[in-house]
Design a protein around this motif. Structure first.
Motif: not given
Length: 334
Positions: A46-49, A79-83, A112-118
């Motif tokens: 999705g548009p959030k990562i 959500w999209s994921l960067l792992h 490119d994402f509407d929301q970024v979280a760590f």
């Protein structure tokens, strides 16, 4: 039980976790080996990562099927994921990891994402805070993070001898400084773990929300999973909408979690409070959820109380449920 543990360890290997992540890549995703220790996996959804930092060791200990926390959340919430993955605790202190995040910044990847979280726990929580600087305005959920293990600033924390070979005073270094550009930073910690408490206190900016998770014995992430609130807490924190009151209301579920209750009994025993131990043990046993540990705790507490004076009526062998008074209210002990 031993056979089950052995079977699980045999079935789940570190390479299986990476393979599990690779299976979900899709056409736009990638899995890249950054160096001999670190792997980055991007799962496009999705548009959030959510950007997560986990050790393979932690995944194998926590997950039933080898699914990383981040992937489980991403599948559930779209959500999209960067792992970012490491085989063991490395705090993700490596030039190859720095270079990877430099590349993401240069490519405007997060824009490119509407929301970024760590997100991360322990050593991964340190990394989540440290690398959140690459996405200003992001939100951070960090469970028991270290602020730094630079001996000049945190020589009082000697729990991690393996960290002595790492450098914490160069780029992406002091985590409390790195989160200054974040929107919200949620620090979950157990205040009864003294060194975790000190690290948490070093995160003191106006965007920091410290949330106390008492008597979870260093297993906050596991407890959130067992209480079935992991995704709810993660989503609210990732969107910057997690409120203290809502979090503590969710954490009331720990009153029915035996892991928490056992830890609480140990803590109360250390404070020499046998009446409170009896309240907790009887609370569990009356719900038919106890075992030998709580029966022994109740027996010992009654013995100590009886040596000091008469047992209260609700602790007599033929007593019914304790009366709801300040002295005999099980909930007041939890």
């Amino acid at each position: 039980m031993v056979d089950e543990v052995a079977d699980k360890e045999k079935a789940l290997q570190p390479e299986d976790v990476l393979a599990h992540l690779a299976d979900d890549l899709g056409r736009e995703g990638f899995q890249r080996s950054l160096d001999e220790q670190h792997t980055a996996t991007f799962v496009a959804r999705g548009p959030k990562i959510l950007v997560t930092f986990e050790t393979l060791q932690n995944v194998l200990q926590i997950s039933q099927d080898g699914t990383p926390i981040g992937l489980d959340f991403a599948e559930d919430k779209n959500w999209s994921l960067l792992h970012l993955t490491a085989p063991e605790d490395s705090w993700f202190r490596a030039p190859a990891v720095y270079a990877f995040f430099d590349e993401l910044v240069d490519d405007c990847f997060f824009e490119d994402f509407d929301q970024v979280a760590f997100y991360g726990t322990g050593t991964g929580a340190y990394a989540a805070c440290a690398f959140s600087v690459s996405a200003p305005g992001s939100n951070v959920l960090a469970i028991a993070p270290q602020a730094t293990l630079d001996p000049e600033r945190a020589g009082w924390d000697a729990r991690y001898p393996e960290a002595k070979r790492l450098v914490f005073n160069d780029r992406y270094g002091y985590a409390p400084d790195m989160v200054e550009g974040a929107q919200r930073v949620y620090i979950l910690f157990d205040p009864f773990r003294a060194l975790d408490h000190v690290h948490a206190s070093l995160f003191n900016g106006p965007n920091v929300v410290r949330l106390k998770c008492r008597h979870l014995d260093g297993l906050i992430e596991l407890a959130l999973r067992e209480l079935d609130v992991m995704h709810q807490v993660t989503e609210a924190a990732a969107e910057g909408s997690l409120q203290e009151g809502d979090f503590y209301r969710l954490m009331r579920r720990r009153r029915d979690n035996n892991r928490y209750l056992r830890t609480l009994v140990h803590a109360v025993n250390r404070r020499n409070q046998p009446l409170r131990v009896a309240l907790i043990a009887k609370y569990v046993l009356d719900k038919n959820r106890g075992g030998p540990f709580f029966r022994r705790a109740l027996t010992h507490a009654k013995d100590v109380i009886s040596r000091r004076g008469p047992l209260p009526d609700w602790l007599m062998d033929d007593a019914q449920e304790p009366q709801q008074t300040p002295e005999a209210n099980p909930s007041a002990a939890l």
